[in-house]
Write a protein that holds these residues in place. Structure first.
Motif, short mmCIF file in Angstrom:
data_model
loop_
_atom_site.label_atom_id
_atom_site.label_comp_id
_atom_site.label_asym_id
_atom_site.label_seq_id
_atom_site.Cartn_x
_atom_site.Cartn_y
_atom_site.Cartn_z
N LEU A 39 13.68 -12.05 -72.25
CA LEU A 39 13.03 -12.75 -73.36
C LEU A 39 13.51 -12.19 -74.70
CD1 LEU A 39 10.90 -14.61 -74.64
CD2 LEU A 39 9.19 -12.84 -74.16
N LEU A 40 13.69 -10.89 -74.79
CA LEU A 40 14.10 -10.26 -76.05
C LEU A 40 15.46 -10.76 -76.54
CD1 LEU A 40 12.88 -6.57 -75.55
CD2 LEU A 40 11.76 -8.46 -76.75
N PRO A 41 16.47 -10.94 -75.68
CA PRO A 41 17.74 -11.49 -76.20
C PRO A 41 17.59 -12.88 -76.80
CG PRO A 41 18.06 -10.53 -74.02
CD PRO A 41 16.59 -10.56 -74.27
N GLY A 49 20.89 -15.72 -84.97
CA GLY A 49 21.67 -16.95 -85.02
C GLY A 49 22.91 -17.00 -84.16
N THR A 50 23.54 -15.85 -83.86
CA THR A 50 24.77 -15.87 -83.08
C THR A 50 24.73 -14.80 -81.99
OG1 THR A 50 25.94 -14.28 -84.49
CG2 THR A 50 26.07 -16.62 -85.10
N PRO A 51 25.38 -15.04 -80.85
CA PRO A 51 25.46 -14.01 -79.80
C PRO A 51 26.15 -12.74 -80.28
CG PRO A 51 26.05 -16.17 -78.91
CD PRO A 51 25.95 -16.33 -80.40
N GLU A 52 27.13 -12.89 -81.19
CA GLU A 52 27.83 -11.71 -81.70
C GLU A 52 26.87 -10.78 -82.44
OE1 GLU A 52 30.60 -15.00 -80.99
OE2 GLU A 52 28.76 -14.84 -82.17
N LEU A 57 23.26 -5.87 -82.57
CA LEU A 57 21.89 -5.36 -82.59
C LEU A 57 21.62 -4.51 -81.35
CD1 LEU A 57 18.98 -5.26 -83.65
CD2 LEU A 57 18.54 -7.39 -82.39
N TYR A 58 22.00 -5.01 -80.19
CA TYR A 58 21.75 -4.28 -78.94
C TYR A 58 22.54 -2.97 -78.90
CZ TYR A 58 18.62 -7.14 -76.15
OH TYR A 58 17.51 -7.77 -75.65
N THR A 59 23.75 -2.97 -79.44
CA THR A 59 24.53 -1.74 -79.48
C THR A 59 23.85 -0.68 -80.32
OG1 THR A 59 26.61 -2.98 -79.20
CG2 THR A 59 26.77 -0.74 -80.07
N LEU A 60 23.38 -1.07 -81.51
CA LEU A 60 22.72 -0.12 -82.40
C LEU A 60 21.39 0.36 -81.81
CD1 LEU A 60 23.39 -1.88 -85.84
CD2 LEU A 60 24.60 0.08 -84.84
N THR A 246 22.42 -21.43 -75.15
CA THR A 246 23.56 -21.93 -75.93
C THR A 246 24.15 -23.20 -75.33
OG1 THR A 246 24.09 -19.66 -76.61
CG2 THR A 246 25.82 -21.32 -76.88
N TYR A 247 24.19 -23.28 -73.99
CA TYR A 247 24.82 -24.43 -73.33
C TYR A 247 23.82 -25.46 -72.82
CZ TYR A 247 29.42 -22.33 -73.63
OH TYR A 247 30.61 -21.81 -74.12
N GLY A 248 22.59 -25.40 -73.32
CA GLY A 248 21.65 -26.48 -73.10
C GLY A 248 20.83 -26.43 -71.83
N LEU A 249 20.92 -25.36 -71.06
CA LEU A 249 20.12 -25.28 -69.84
C LEU A 249 18.66 -24.95 -70.15
CD1 LEU A 249 22.55 -23.34 -67.48
CD2 LEU A 249 22.02 -25.78 -67.44
N GLY A 250 18.44 -24.28 -71.24
CA GLY A 250 17.07 -23.93 -71.63
C GLY A 250 16.71 -22.50 -71.26
N GLU A 251 15.69 -22.02 -71.93
CA GLU A 251 15.28 -20.63 -71.75
C GLU A 251 14.74 -20.35 -70.36
OE1 GLU A 251 12.44 -20.04 -74.82
OE2 GLU A 251 13.88 -20.32 -76.47
N VAL A 252 13.92 -21.26 -69.83
CA VAL A 252 13.30 -21.04 -68.53
C VAL A 252 14.35 -20.99 -67.43
CG1 VAL A 252 11.71 -21.98 -66.81
CG2 VAL A 252 11.12 -22.06 -69.24
N VAL A 253 15.34 -21.86 -67.51
CA VAL A 253 16.42 -21.84 -66.52
C VAL A 253 17.19 -20.54 -66.62
CG1 VAL A 253 18.58 -22.95 -65.79
CG2 VAL A 253 16.62 -24.35 -66.43
N GLY A 254 17.41 -20.06 -67.84
CA GLY A 254 18.08 -18.77 -68.01
C GLY A 254 17.32 -17.66 -67.32
N GLY A 255 15.99 -17.63 -67.49
CA GLY A 255 15.18 -16.64 -66.80
C GLY A 255 15.22 -16.79 -65.30
#
Length: 322
Positions: A39-41, A49-52, A57-60, A246-255
């Motif tokens: 959920l945090l990502p 706004g961007t994966p980059e 952020l995650y590195t820091l 990003t590719y339209g599958l949705g958050e729930v599908v990602g989880g």
């Protein structure tokens, strides 16, 4: 009936804790983390706004989390193992509240507390395991501990994103805070705070031993295998939900993809049988080589969202033997 473990010769002073009970305690450390891990990502992606930017952020935050975790042995010697578990639980409760603020600075602070809280609880519980689980009982205890941990990681990512999407944004954080709060009750309830678990040993600067460590081929190999496996799973937890959004599958599908990938870990006994038959070296080599090819092919399948999702699931299958 699971065996019982006497934690001290003075049974009136220290409680007796069953191995099933001890193993189930790891749910308290893994479930709050698993609930928010994918959920945090997604929340970071909304803010940045961007994966980059999420990667930066995650590195820091990871660097800050590692720095904070270095203090855990000192805290363990000061507060004891039960103190570490309770301190970790309080950190997880605090991060659940901070994430609800919804601003980037507090989000970053919450992520650092999130990493520290999990590490403190995990190390504290491990110290108790070293105290209450006898060496000849580890073969009984360890599979049960893994069962509870995998159950958390197989349900948490999907549940967290589903609650945030279909119920309310605050519900996963409230559940994370509630689960951590339960820890504050369970530790004294079962008498864990009365067990004299050995504190982390006081040691000199670990940097002095890095050269000696890497001079030993077997230790280098073990470190490389562990690093590769951990890096892949970290990528899977963080970037799979980002890919799905990003590719339209949705958050729930990602989880759901993340949860399904982790659930495959339950097939480890089958892979162990294969390893005994063909040889561990051959199976690990095959696994590393195949998962590398699969992830390279992800560049070709990513544009077709469902094909990319299937590729990620297949990658989770072939990485499981590691």
């Amino acid at each position: 009936m699971s065996p019982q473990v006497t934690t001290s010769s003075d049974q009136s002073a220290e409680p007796t804790i069953g191995l099933w009970t001890m193993g189930s305690l790891f749910v308290l450390s893994t479930f709050p983390r698993a609930l928010l891990i994918s959920l945090l990502p997604v929340l970071a992606l909304r803010m940045l706004g961007t994966p980059e930017a999420v990667s930066i952020l995650y590195t820091l935050v990871s660097a800050a989390g590692i720095a904070a975790s270095i203090c855990i042995p000192t805290l363990g010697r000061t507060f004891g193992a039960s103190g570490l578990v309770l301190l970790g639980a309080i950190s997880m409760m605090a991060c659940g509240v901070l994430f609800l603020v919804g601003t980037l600075p507090w989000f970053v602070v919450g992520m650092i507390l999130y990493l520290f809280g999990y590490a403190a609880m995990e190390i504290g519980l491990t110290l108790f395991v070293l105290k209450v689980v006898k060496r000849d009982e580890l073969t009984f205890f360890e599979p049960r501990r893994v069962i509870f941990m995998v159950a958390s990681y197989a349900s948490g990512p999907w549940l967290g994103l589903t609650l945030a999407t279909h119920v309310a944004d605050w519900v996963p954080f409230a559940l994370c805070t509630a689960t951590a709060a339960i820890t504050l009750l369970v530790v004294p309830l079962i008498g864990l705070n009365r067990i004299d678990a050995a504190p982390p040993p006081k040691s000199s600067n670990p940097l002095r031993y890095i050269r000696r460590f890497f001079s030993q081929p077997r230790l280098r190999l073990a470190w490389g295998l562990t690093l590769g496996r951990a890096a892949w799973w970290t990528m899977f937890f963080i970037y799979t939900p980002i890919y799905a959004v990003t590719y339209g599958l949705g958050e729930v599908v990602g989880g759901a993809i993340v949860s399904a990938g982790v659930a495959i870990v339950w097939t480890v006994p089958l892979w162990a049988r294969l390893g005994r038959r063909i040889g561990l070296h051959k199976m690990l080599s095959w696994s590393f080589f195949t998962v590398g090819l699969v992830m390279i092919s992800m560049g070709l399948t990513a544009e077709v969202a469902w094909l990319g999702a299937a590729t990620l699931i297949f990658a989770a299958i072939v990485v499981t033997p590691l």
